[in-house]
Design a protein around this motif. Structure first.
Motif, short mmCIF file in Angstrom:
data_model
loop_
_atom_site.label_atom_id
_atom_site.label_comp_id
_atom_site.label_asym_id
_atom_site.label_seq_id
_atom_site.Cartn_x
_atom_site.Cartn_y
_atom_site.Cartn_z
N UNK A 357 0.83 -1.21 0.00
CA UNK A 357 0.00 0.00 0.00
C UNK A 357 0.86 1.26 0.00
N UNK A 358 1.89 1.22 0.83
CA UNK A 358 2.79 2.37 0.93
C UNK A 358 3.40 2.65 -0.43
N UNK A 359 3.76 1.59 -1.14
CA UNK A 359 4.37 1.77 -2.45
C UNK A 359 3.40 2.40 -3.42
N UNK A 360 2.15 1.90 -3.43
CA UNK A 360 1.24 2.46 -4.43
C UNK A 360 0.87 3.89 -4.08
N UNK A 361 0.82 4.18 -2.79
CA UNK A 361 0.55 5.55 -2.38
C UNK A 361 1.67 6.48 -2.87
N UNK A 362 2.88 6.00 -2.67
CA UNK A 362 4.05 6.79 -3.08
C UNK A 362 4.06 6.97 -4.60
N UNK A 363 3.65 5.93 -5.35
CA UNK A 363 3.63 6.03 -6.81
C UNK A 363 2.70 7.14 -7.26
N UNK A 364 1.49 7.14 -6.69
CA UNK A 364 0.52 8.17 -7.09
C UNK A 364 1.08 9.54 -6.75
N UNK A 365 1.66 9.63 -5.57
CA UNK A 365 2.17 10.90 -5.09
C UNK A 365 3.25 11.44 -6.02
N UNK A 369 3.09 14.78 -8.36
CA UNK A 369 3.98 15.92 -8.16
C UNK A 369 4.75 16.22 -9.43
N UNK A 370 5.28 15.17 -10.07
CA UNK A 370 6.09 15.39 -11.27
C UNK A 370 5.23 15.91 -12.43
N UNK A 371 4.00 15.39 -12.54
CA UNK A 371 3.20 15.77 -13.71
C UNK A 371 2.14 16.81 -13.43
N UNK A 372 2.36 17.60 -12.38
CA UNK A 372 1.32 18.53 -11.92
C UNK A 372 0.80 19.44 -13.03
N UNK A 382 -9.25 14.58 -11.39
CA UNK A 382 -10.26 13.67 -10.84
C UNK A 382 -9.71 12.24 -10.79
N UNK A 383 -9.08 11.89 -11.88
CA UNK A 383 -8.55 10.54 -12.01
C UNK A 383 -7.46 10.29 -10.96
N UNK A 384 -6.56 11.26 -10.80
CA UNK A 384 -5.47 11.09 -9.84
C UNK A 384 -6.01 11.05 -8.42
N UNK A 385 -7.05 11.88 -8.17
CA UNK A 385 -7.61 11.89 -6.82
C UNK A 385 -8.21 10.53 -6.49
N UNK A 386 -8.86 9.95 -7.49
CA UNK A 386 -9.47 8.64 -7.26
C UNK A 386 -8.40 7.61 -6.92
N UNK A 387 -7.29 7.66 -7.65
CA UNK A 387 -6.21 6.70 -7.38
C UNK A 387 -5.63 6.92 -5.98
N UNK A 388 -5.49 8.18 -5.64
CA UNK A 388 -4.92 8.53 -4.33
C UNK A 388 -5.83 8.03 -3.20
N UNK A 389 -7.14 8.30 -3.38
CA UNK A 389 -8.07 7.91 -2.32
C UNK A 389 -8.13 6.40 -2.19
N UNK A 390 -8.05 5.74 -3.32
CA UNK A 390 -8.04 4.28 -3.31
C UNK A 390 -6.85 3.77 -2.51
N UNK A 391 -5.67 4.34 -2.81
CA UNK A 391 -4.46 3.90 -2.11
C UNK A 391 -4.56 4.18 -0.62
#
Ligand code: ATP
Ligand code: MG
Length: 743
Positions: A357-365, A369-372, A382-391
Motif C-alpha cells: 500500500x505504501x508503495x502504491x501511495x508513493x507512486x501516485x504521489x 507531483x512530477x506531472x502537476x 479527478x482521475x489522480x484523486x481517485x487513485x490517491x483515495x483508493x491507495x
C-alpha cells in the motif's frame, strides 16, 4: 580550488598535507585530444595497477570517490587501489629509506606532481616512471628527486587473488549482513551491557527483601545505611551502563547508515536499466525502507531481545526466595509468549500488504507531483484523486487491522502481567500464613515478577516491527540483487580513449517484459570519423539503437561493438565518457547552468564549458541573463524554455570532447535560426569525430554523409546521403528547413 587537503592516518603516522593538483593549461587539451585531464596521481595509479597485473580503468578511479570537481585525493586513491586489488599505505617516508623492497611506490612531488618509484639501482640511482615524460621508465639520482619530493609516499602491493574479494571494502559480502557483521563488536558490547544491567536490577528487589525481613524487625539502622549505600552504587552503575549502551547502539547505527546507505545508492546508480522494476514512486519508497530496517537494528528494540533469556534467571531467583511463588511467573510467561507468537502470521501478512500500500501511495504521489502541470491542464485531477483515495483507503484499512491485532496482543499481555501480580499476592498470603515464605520474600517476588514480564510486554510490538523490517529487507534485498552494470568480479578492458568505430552485429532486442522485439536483426558498421543519420518513422527503434550504443540495455542476441570490442567488456563509465550523448528526452538537474553542462565530464575547466556553450547556442541566451552561467535551475531544468534546455543538453554532450557524439533529435525544439547556427558549429567542431544523429528533420542531414533508415526494428536502407534524392523526400510545409522525411 585545485587543492586537496589530505589527512590520512596510516602506518602509524598522521600526515596533514596539502597536495596541489596541476592546473592544466587550456592548450593542454585542444579539440580531439580527449577529456582526460588526468592528474599525475591518477596516471601513476593506473601505471602501478598495470605493472602489478591488477589493471584498473580511469572510470573506476573516478567511481571510487564522490568529490565535487573530479580530482582524486589520497583517500580516494587508496580506495580505488583497494578495489582494484592493490594494498596501499600512505605515510611520511624518507627518500633514503627506499630500496628495491619498498617499490612500487608513488612518490608525491611538489606542485601536484607524482612519480612511480620502480626500483633502486646498485649505484643508488632510482628507476622511476614520470607521467609527464611518457610511458618509458627513466633514471634519476636521489639528490635530484629530493629537491621536489614532499616526503610523502603511497606504498603499493598486489593483493593475493584470494584476498582481493575480502579487501573490497564496502563492496564485498552481503550488503546488509556483512555490514551488520562489521558492527559485531558493538553489538557484543550492547549484549554485555544488557546482561550486567539485568544482574544489577536484581539488587533493588533483594534490598527490599532484606530490609523487610532483617532490618525492620531489628531496627538495625546501621545495616540499613550500609545496604542503601550498596544498592545506590548498583543503581549508579546501572545508569552508567544504560547510557553507554545507548551510545554503542547509536555508533553502530551511524556506521551501518554510512556503509549501507552508500551501497544502496551505488546499486541504484549501477543497476541495469532492464532490471528496473515498478514505478519511480515504488522504487523510491523501497529505497526509503532502508530507514525502517536500520531503525530496527539500531534501536532499543534489539536490547529487549537480549532481556529475554533473563526471564529464566528471574524466575529462578523468585524460586530461591519465594519457593512455590515462582509458579505464578512460570505460568504467566508462556501465556504471554503464546499470545504474542500466535498473532504473528496475521501481522506478517498485514505488514506485507501495508508495504505494498505504501508503495502504491508513493507512486501516485510522485506521479502527481512530477506531472502537476499536465494534470492540471488536461484535467486529470479527478482521475489522480481517485487513485490517491483508493491507495489511502486501502492503507488505512490494513493499518487499522494491524493495529487492532497488535493492540489485542498488548492488552492480553498487560492483563496477564497484572493478573500475575495479584495471583502472587493472593498465593503469597497463604504461604506466609503457613510459614513457608517471609513478608520480604513476597514483596521481592512481586517486584521480580513485574521485572520478568516487562520485556514480554514489548514483545508484541517488537515482533510487529520485526515483520515490518522483514518486508523492508525483502524488497530492498531484491533491489540489491538486481543485475548490476558492474557485477562483482568483472574485469574490464581499459579503454580510456576510444577511436570511434561502432558496429551492430545482428542485434535483436526486446524491452523487459515486452513480447515484441524492438530491434530485429540490426547490423551496420560506422567507421571512426563517419557522420551518420538514423532515420525512420515513429516507434521504429531509432532511440532504442541509441540506448544500446550507450550500453543502457543489453542486446538479447547479437552484439554492439565499439572499436571492435563488445561494449559489455568496456567499463560503462569509460564508454559513456567517450560517447557524448543527447537523449530524446532532455533531462536537466537542479543546480546552475554551469553545473548542468559540466556534470558528467572529468574536471572540465571554464574554457571547455564556454566553448561547449558557444557551440550549442547556450551562450546566446545565457549571456543576456543577469546571473549568466550561475543561473540556478529547478529540477528537470525548470526555469528555461524547451529549446534552451535542449541547447544545454547539447553543451553537456560536447564538453568532454568525446570521440563519439550521439544525438537523438538534438534540435527538435529549436527555431530555424538557432538550429542553423548549431548545425554550422557542429559541422566545424565535429569534423574529425564520429557522429550519429537520430532525426526527423531534413535540416540536420547537412551534418551527415551517410543515412541508415530503420523500419520496424530493421535496417531498411543504408547508404550515402545522395540516395535520399532517389528516395521519397517530400517537404511538408513551405518552411524548407523543417521538412518531414517520408522514408
Ligand atoms: P521516435 O521517432 O518516436 O522517437 P523511435 O524510433 O525512437 O521513435 P523507439 O523509442 O526506439 O522509437 O521505440 C521502438 C519501440 O520500442 C516502440 O514500439 C516502443 O513502443 C518500444 N519502446 C520504447 N521504449 C520502451 C520501453 N522503455 N519499454 C518498452 N517498450 C519501449
Ligand atoms: Mg526516439
Amino acid at each position: 580550488m585545485m587543492d586537496a587537503s589530505v589527512n590520512v592516518q596510516n602506518d602509524g603516522t598522521a600526515a596533514d598535507l596539502r597536495i596541489a593538483r596541476p592546473t592544466p593549461a587550456p592548450e593542454d587539451h585542444g579539440p580531439g585530444i580527449g577529456p582526460n585531464q588526468t592528474t599525475a596521481l591518477e596516471k601513476c595509479l593506473l601505471h602501478v595497477a598495470a605493472s602489478l597485473d591488477r589493471p584498473t580503468t580511469l572510470a573506476s578511479l573516478h567511481a571510487a570517490h564522490s568529490g565535487g570537481d573530479g580530482g582524486l585525493d589520497i583517500r580516494a586513491a587508496i580506495t580505488a587501489a583497494e578495489r582494484a586489488g592493490i594494498q596501499a599505505g600512505f605515510g611520511k617516508r624518507k627518500l633514503a629509506d627506499f630500496d628495491g623492497t619498498l617499490s612500487p611506490a608513488i612518490l608525491l612531488l611538489d606542485r601536484g606532481r607524482a612519480v612511480v618509484l620502480h626500483d633502486v639501482r646498485p649505484d643508488g640511482a632510482l628507476v622511476i616512471y614520470d607521467p609527464d615524460l611518457g610511458d618509458a621508465l627513466g633514471q634519476i639520482t636521489r639528490d635530484k628527486l629530493a629537491q621536489t619530493y614532499t616526503g610523502y609516499a603511497l606504498l603499493m602491493r598486489a593483493l593475493h587473488r584470494d584476498d582481493i574479494t575480502a579487501q573490497r571494502i564496502g563492496r564485498s559480502g552481503h550488503w546488509f549482513w556483512s555490514t551488520l557483521a562489521q558492527n559485531r563488536w558493538a553489538y557484543a558490547q550492547v549484549i554485555l551491557a544488557a546482561m550486567l544491567a539485568n544482574f544489577l536490577s536484581l539488587s533493588t528487589s533483594l534490598f527490599i527483601m532484606v530490609v523487610y525481613d532483617r532490618v525492620l524487625p531489628n531496627e538495625a539502622i546501621e545495616s540499613l545505611i550500609a545496604l542503601t549505600v550498596g544498592v545506590g552504587i548498583a543503581l549508579f552503575f546501572d545508569f552508567l551502563i544504560k547510557s553507554l549502551r545507548a551510545g554503542f547502539i547509536d555508533r553502530a547505527g551511524q556506521r551501518a547508515d554510512m556503509a549501507m546507505g552508500r551501497r544502496i545508492f551505488d546499486q541504484l546508480l549501477d543497476m541495469q536499466m532492464g532490471a528496473r522494476k515498478g514505478s519511480t514512486g515504488a522504487m523510491a519508497s523501497t529505497l526509503r525502507e532502508f530507514e525502517t530496517l536500520r531503525e530496527f537494528f539500531t534501536s532499543a528494540t534489539l536490547v529487549a531481545v537480549v532481556d529475554l533469556p533473563f526471564i529464566v534467571l528471574f524466575i529462578g531467583v523468585v524460586y530461591l526466595i519465594g519457593g512455590p511463588l515462582a509458579l505464578v511467573p512460570a505460568i504467566a510467561v508462556p501465556v504471554v509468549l503464546i499470545v504474542g507468537i500466535a498473532v504473528q502470521p496475521v501481522l506478517a501478512r498485514l505488514a506485507e500488504q501495508s508495504f505494498a500500500d505504501g508503495q502504491s501511495k508513493q507512486s501516485v504521489l510522485v506521479e502527481t507531483v512530477v506531472g502537476l502541470e499536465t494534470i492540471k491542464s488536461v484535467g486529470a485531477s479527478r482521475r489522480m484523486r481517485a487513485r490517491w483515495e483508493d491507495a489511502i483507503s486501502r492503507q488505512s484499512d490494513h493499518g487499522m487491522k494491524s493495529r487492532a491485532v497488535t493492540q489485542f496482543a498488548i492488552n492480553a499481555t498487560a492483563f496477564t502481567q497484572q493478573a500475575a501480580q495479584v495471583m502472587i499476592v493472593f498465593y503469597g498470603v497463604f504461604l506466609i500464613t503457613s510459614g513457608e515464605a517471609s513478608m520480604g520474600a513476597l514483596i521481592a517476588s512481586v517486584i521480580l515478577t513485574g521485572r520478568t514480564l516487562a520485556p514480554l510486554a514489548q514483545l508484541a510490538q517488537t515482533l510487529t516491527r520485526l515483520n515490518q523490517a522483514r518486508s523492508s529487507y525483502r524488497s530492498l534485498n531484491a533491489l540489491m540483487q538486481a543485475d548490476s552494470e558492474r557485477p562483482e568480479g568483472q574485469s574490464w578492458i581499459s579503454r580510456p580513449v576510444l577511436e570511434g568505430e561502432i558496429t551492430f552485429q545482428d542485434v535483436h532486442f526486446a524491452y523487459p517484459d515486452q513480447a515484441v522485439d524492438a530491434l530485429r536483426g540490426v547490423s551496420f558498421t560506422i567507421k571512426p570519423g563517419e557522420k551518420v543519420a538514423i532515420l525512420g518513422r515513429i516507434g521504429s527503434g531509432k532511440s532504442t539503437i541509441a540506448r544500446l550504443m550507450l550500453g543502457l540495455y543489453q542486446p538479447k542476441q547479437g552484439a554492439v561493438l565499439v572499436d571492435g570490442i563488445d561494449i559489455r567488456q568496456i567499463d560503462p563509465g569509460d564508454l559513456r565518457r567517450n560517447v557524448g550523448s543527447v537523449l530524446q528526452d532532455v533531462w536537466l538537474f537542479s543546480g546552475t547552468v554551469r553545473e548542468n553542462i559540466s556534470i558528467g565530464a572529468i574536471r572540465p575547466n571554464d574554457t571547455d564549458i564556454l566553448k561547449a556553450a558557444r557551440l550549442s547556442g547556450v551562450e546566446d541566451f545565457i549571456s543576456k541573463h543577469p546571473s549568466g552561467y550561475d543561473l540556478v535551475l529547478a529540477e528537470r531544468g525548470e526555469g528555461l524554455s524547451g529549446g534552451q534546455r535542449q541547447a544545454i543538453s547539447l553543451a553537456r554532450a560536447l564538453v568532454g570532447h568525446p570521440p563519439i557524439v550521439l544525438m537523438d533529435e538534438p534540435t527538435s525544439s529549436m527555431d530555424v535560426q538557432n538550429e542553423a547556427a548549431v548545425i554550422k558549429n557542429l559541422k566545424q567542431e565535429l569534423s574529425d569525430r564520429t557522429m550519429v544523429v537520430v532525426t526527423h528533420r531534413t535540416s540536420l542531414l547537412e551534418l551527415v554523409d551517410r543515412i541508415i533508415v530503420i523500419d520496424n526494428g530493421k535496417v531498411s536502407m543504408d547508404g550515402p546521403k545522395s540516395m535520399l534524392n532517389r528516395a521519397t523526400v517530400r517537404p511538408r510545409a513551405a518552411a524548407g528547413a523543417d521538412a518531414e522525411l517520408r522514408v
